[in-house]
Design a protein around this motif. Structure first.
Motif, PDB file in Angstrom:
ATOM      1  N   LYS A   1      24.377  21.991  -4.929  1.00  0.00           N
ATOM      2  CA  LYS A   1      24.232  20.811  -5.862  1.00  0.00           C
ATOM      3  C   LYS A   1      23.675  19.800  -4.895  1.00  0.00           C
TER       4      LYS A   1
ATOM      5  N   LYS B   1      23.553  16.401  -3.680  1.00  0.00           N
ATOM      6  CA  LYS B   1      24.538  14.875  -3.840  1.00  0.00           C
ATOM      7  C   LYS B   1      23.613  13.688  -3.725  1.00  0.00           C
ATOM      8  N   LEU B   2      23.797  12.978  -4.699  1.00  0.00           N
ATOM      9  CA  LEU B   2      23.182  11.615  -4.710  1.00  0.00           C
ATOM     10  C   LEU B   2      23.867  10.587  -4.409  1.00  0.00           C
TER      11      LEU B   2
ATOM     12  N   SER C   1      22.787   7.952  -8.595  1.00  0.00           N
ATOM     13  CA  SER C   1      23.702   8.705  -9.595  1.00  0.00           C
ATOM     14  C   SER C   1      23.771   7.893 -10.743  1.00  0.00           C
TER      15      SER C   1
ATOM     16  N   LYS D   1      20.256   7.942 -12.477  1.00  0.00           N
ATOM     17  CA  LYS D   1      20.471   9.383 -13.319  1.00  0.00           C
ATOM     18  C   LYS D   1      21.303   9.417 -14.705  1.00  0.00           C
ATOM     19  N   GLN D   2      22.592   8.742 -14.486  1.00  0.00           N
ATOM     20  CA  GLN D   2      23.233   8.651 -15.715  1.00  0.00           C
ATOM     21  C   GLN D   2      22.731   7.825 -16.809  1.00  0.00           C
TER      22      GLN D   2
ATOM     23  N   ASP E   1      20.086  10.030 -18.555  1.00  0.00           N
ATOM     24  CA  ASP E   1      20.447  10.956 -19.032  1.00  0.00           C
ATOM     25  C   ASP E   1      21.008  10.491 -20.548  1.00  0.00           C
TER      26      ASP E   1
END
Length: 72
Positions: A5, A7-8, A13, A16-17, A20
């Motif tokens: 994976k 790592k952001l 992150s 990205k949240q 999403d």
């Protein structure tokens, strides 16, 4: 094989949240106005029926207790 994976970073992150969340919000099927009104009326009716039922039980149990205490 296990995938590694990526790592952001902190801000990546968060970005990205939000992406999403935006994607999931597009999947929501909102009820129509008539469905909301119908469901609201059902909730009010059931609440009133439950209130009357509980009031009736309270009254009956109160009368029974009054009769028991008068005979003691």
């Amino acid at each position: 094989m296990a995938e590694k994976k990526e790592k952001l970073g902190f801000f990546a992150s968060i970005k990205k949240q939000f992406r999403d969340v935006k994607s999931e919000m597009k999947k929501i099927v909102w009820p129509t106005k008539s469905q909301v009104i119908n469901n609201t009326l059902i909730v009010i009716a059931v609440s009133l029926i439950a209130a009357v039922f509980i009031f009736g039980l309270d009254t009956v149990f109160g009368l029974v207790l009054q009769l028991l205490y008068k005979n003691v």
